[in-house]
Scaffold this motif. Sequence first.
Motif, PDB file in Angstrom:
ATOM      1  N   GLY A  48       0.791  -1.223   0.000  1.00  0.00           N
ATOM      2  CA  GLY A  48       0.000   0.000   0.000  1.00  0.00           C
ATOM      3  C   GLY A  48       0.820   1.267   0.000  1.00  0.00           C
ATOM      4  N   GLY A  49       2.133   1.140   0.106  1.00  0.00           N
ATOM      5  CA  GLY A  49       2.985   2.313   0.149  1.00  0.00           C
ATOM      6  C   GLY A  49       3.286   2.877  -1.237  1.00  0.00           C
ATOM      7  N   LYS A  50       3.655   4.150  -1.270  1.00  0.00           N
ATOM      8  CA  LYS A  50       4.051   4.797  -2.514  1.00  0.00           C
ATOM      9  C   LYS A  50       5.556   4.610  -2.714  1.00  0.00           C
ATOM     10  CE  LYS A  50       0.508   8.349  -1.844  1.00  0.00           C
ATOM     11  NZ  LYS A  50       0.232   9.803  -1.664  1.00  0.00           N
ATOM     12  N   MET A  51       5.991   4.725  -3.947  1.00  0.00           N
ATOM     13  CA  MET A  51       7.410   4.538  -4.238  1.00  0.00           C
ATOM     14  C   MET A  51       8.276   5.515  -3.445  1.00  0.00           C
ATOM     15  SD  MET A  51       8.161   1.992  -6.122  1.00  0.00           S
ATOM     16  CE  MET A  51       9.782   2.356  -6.795  1.00  0.00           C
ATOM     17  N   SER A  52       7.723   6.683  -3.150  1.00  0.00           N
ATOM     18  CA  SER A  52       8.476   7.670  -2.373  1.00  0.00           C
ATOM     19  C   SER A  52       8.660   7.217  -0.925  1.00  0.00           C
ATOM     20  CB  SER A  52       7.744   9.017  -2.398  1.00  0.00           C
ATOM     21  OG  SER A  52       6.434   8.889  -1.865  1.00  0.00           O
ATOM     22  N   GLU A  53       7.894   6.205  -0.501  1.00  0.00           N
ATOM     23  CA  GLU A  53       7.973   5.704   0.870  1.00  0.00           C
ATOM     24  C   GLU A  53       8.879   4.478   1.004  1.00  0.00           C
ATOM     25  OE1 GLU A  53       3.435   7.038   2.186  1.00  0.00           O
ATOM     26  OE2 GLU A  53       3.853   4.950   1.650  1.00  0.00           O
ATOM     27  N   ALA A  54       9.552   4.105  -0.092  1.00  0.00           N
ATOM     28  CA  ALA A  54      10.448   2.940  -0.060  1.00  0.00           C
ATOM     29  C   ALA A  54      11.550   3.158   0.973  1.00  0.00           C
ATOM     30  CB  ALA A  54      11.055   2.708  -1.433  1.00  0.00           C
ATOM     31  N   GLU A  55      11.907   2.099   1.691  1.00  0.00           N
ATOM     32  CA  GLU A  55      12.921   2.176   2.737  1.00  0.00           C
ATOM     33  C   GLU A  55      14.199   1.474   2.306  1.00  0.00           C
ATOM     34  OE1 GLU A  55      11.400   0.993   6.551  1.00  0.00           O
ATOM     35  OE2 GLU A  55       9.384   1.659   6.058  1.00  0.00           O
ATOM     36  N   GLY A  56      15.246   1.651   3.093  1.00  0.00           N
ATOM     37  CA  GLY A  56      16.526   1.041   2.774  1.00  0.00           C
ATOM     38  C   GLY A  56      17.343   1.905   1.836  1.00  0.00           C
ATOM     39  N   ILE A  57      18.417   1.337   1.315  1.00  0.00           N
ATOM     40  CA  ILE A  57      19.284   2.047   0.383  1.00  0.00           C
ATOM     41  C   ILE A  57      18.515   2.405  -0.885  1.00  0.00           C
ATOM     42  CG2 ILE A  57      21.366   1.847  -1.047  1.00  0.00           C
ATOM     43  CD1 ILE A  57      22.499  -0.016   1.090  1.00  0.00           C
ATOM     44  N   LYS A  58      18.684   3.613  -1.370  1.00  0.00           N
ATOM     45  CA  LYS A  58      17.980   4.062  -2.563  1.00  0.00           C
ATOM     46  C   LYS A  58      18.380   3.222  -3.773  1.00  0.00           C
ATOM     47  CE  LYS A  58      15.872   7.339  -0.421  1.00  0.00           C
ATOM     48  NZ  LYS A  58      14.424   7.206  -0.133  1.00  0.00           N
ATOM     49  N   THR A  59      17.369   2.879  -4.583  1.00  0.00           N
ATOM     50  CA  THR A  59      17.601   2.023  -5.735  1.00  0.00           C
ATOM     51  C   THR A  59      16.590   2.336  -6.820  1.00  0.00           C
ATOM     52  OG1 THR A  59      17.673  -0.290  -6.472  1.00  0.00           O
ATOM     53  CG2 THR A  59      16.121   0.238  -4.734  1.00  0.00           C
ATOM     54  N   SER A  60      16.878   1.864  -8.030  1.00  0.00           N
ATOM     55  CA  SER A  60      15.954   2.052  -9.149  1.00  0.00           C
ATOM     56  C   SER A  60      15.130   0.793  -9.400  1.00  0.00           C
ATOM     57  CB  SER A  60      16.742   2.419 -10.424  1.00  0.00           C
ATOM     58  OG  SER A  60      17.675   1.384 -10.739  1.00  0.00           O
ATOM     59  N   TRP A  61      15.141  -0.147  -8.474  1.00  0.00           N
ATOM     60  CA  TRP A  61      14.402  -1.386  -8.656  1.00  0.00           C
ATOM     61  C   TRP A  61      12.905  -1.116  -8.792  1.00  0.00           C
ATOM     62  CZ3 TRP A  61      17.118  -4.539  -4.203  1.00  0.00           C
ATOM     63  CH2 TRP A  61      18.437  -4.822  -4.612  1.00  0.00           C
ATOM     64  N   GLN A  62      12.228  -2.020  -9.486  1.00  0.00           N
ATOM     65  CA  GLN A  62      10.799  -1.872  -9.701  1.00  0.00           C
ATOM     66  C   GLN A  62      10.013  -2.030  -8.398  1.00  0.00           C
ATOM     67  OE1 GLN A  62       9.661  -4.722 -12.687  1.00  0.00           O
ATOM     68  NE2 GLN A  62      10.622  -3.584 -14.352  1.00  0.00           N
ATOM     69  N   ARG A  63       8.813  -1.473  -8.398  1.00  0.00           N
ATOM     70  CA  ARG A  63       7.928  -1.539  -7.231  1.00  0.00           C
ATOM     71  C   ARG A  63       7.651  -2.987  -6.827  1.00  0.00           C
ATOM     72  NH1 ARG A  63       3.809   1.229  -4.626  1.00  0.00           N
ATOM     73  NH2 ARG A  63       1.991  -0.022  -4.075  1.00  0.00           N
ATOM     74  N   SER A  64       7.434  -3.864  -7.807  1.00  0.00           N
ATOM     75  CA  SER A  64       7.110  -5.261  -7.510  1.00  0.00           C
ATOM     76  C   SER A  64       8.243  -5.947  -6.752  1.00  0.00           C
ATOM     77  CB  SER A  64       6.812  -6.025  -8.804  1.00  0.00           C
ATOM     78  OG  SER A  64       7.888  -5.912  -9.720  1.00  0.00           O
ATOM     79  N   VAL A  65       9.482  -5.656  -7.147  1.00  0.00           N
ATOM     80  CA  VAL A  65      10.640  -6.252  -6.472  1.00  0.00           C
ATOM     81  C   VAL A  65      10.727  -5.746  -5.041  1.00  0.00           C
ATOM     82  CG1 VAL A  65      13.150  -6.424  -6.462  1.00  0.00           C
ATOM     83  CG2 VAL A  65      11.909  -6.530  -8.626  1.00  0.00           C
ATOM     84  N   LEU A  66      10.474  -4.465  -4.837  1.00  0.00           N
ATOM     85  CA  LEU A  66      10.542  -3.890  -3.496  1.00  0.00           C
ATOM     86  C   LEU A  66       9.462  -4.465  -2.586  1.00  0.00           C
ATOM     87  CD1 LEU A  66      11.272  -0.148  -4.377  1.00  0.00           C
ATOM     88  CD2 LEU A  66      12.891  -1.896  -3.650  1.00  0.00           C
ATOM     89  N   LEU A  67       8.277  -4.730  -3.136  1.00  0.00           N
ATOM     90  CA  LEU A  67       7.197  -5.339  -2.352  1.00  0.00           C
ATOM     91  C   LEU A  67       7.585  -6.742  -1.897  1.00  0.00           C
ATOM     92  CD1 LEU A  67       4.045  -4.217  -4.389  1.00  0.00           C
ATOM     93  CD2 LEU A  67       4.591  -3.567  -2.037  1.00  0.00           C
TER      94      LEU A  67
END
Length: 273
Positions: free
Chosen positions: A105-124
């Motif tokens: 439910g989070g937005k890409m701007s709310e991603a945690e950890g080291i900054k990366t260009s990985w896709q949203r699906s991978v981060l989920l």
Amino acid sequence: MMKWFIDQPVVLQALLATLFTWGVTALGAATVFFFKDIKKNVLNAMLGFAAGVMIAASFWSLLAPSISMAESIGQNAVVVAALGFLSGGLFLFLADKLIPHLHLGGKMSEAEGIKTSWQRSVLLVLAITLHNIPEGLAVGVAFGAVAKGTGDATLAGAIALAIGIGLQNFPEGAAVSIPLRREGMSRKKAFLYGQASGVVEPFMGVLGAVAVTMMEPILPFALAFAAGAMIYVVVEELIPEAHRGNDNLESDITTIGCMIGFTVMMILDVALG
């Protein structure tokens, strides 16, 4: 079948148990073939249930045996359990800060950890994978404790822990695959991503079993470590996610789910262990 399982080496037992928990994750992810969406109330109940299972397992299956085993081999039980518990939480804290991930439910701007260009699906997927690291470790350490024959550890208790972890993995698999489907991903791809979140469990299970069977003195610490890591996940991830944007009714559903999950895991551990 059970007799065959009992006769196997402890590392193979841990591997089979965590393959089971991974398989249940895949079953949960497979719900994407039948549903495109999941109601928030249902998701909240699932997350609450998972939190309840993990809280109960942390005490009944991990902390209590840790204290018992430390006493049986002449260690300071309080110190070992406290240090192990806090170390497990610290490990997940550092992983949370370093590994890129995004909560449901989070937005890409709310991603945690080291900054990366990985896709949203991978981060989920990585967010759920972080949950599964302590779960796989807990199962492996529990089977390793049985092999060493110290304290109150029993094979039935280790099996109960694997069953409990498996039960709460079902909603976690669904909680990854269905949101990905809702965002436009194909059912097949959403399923593959959902089940992938559980792949880490067999690796951690084998690692935990091997470590404690080779170094018996670390066993009480390892059990408490797994408990601390699991409680960190509950407090940092599961409960806040389940309460995100809730009204009173949705919060009540989360709480009820947590109570039921705790009760189910407690019954499993006490009845089987």
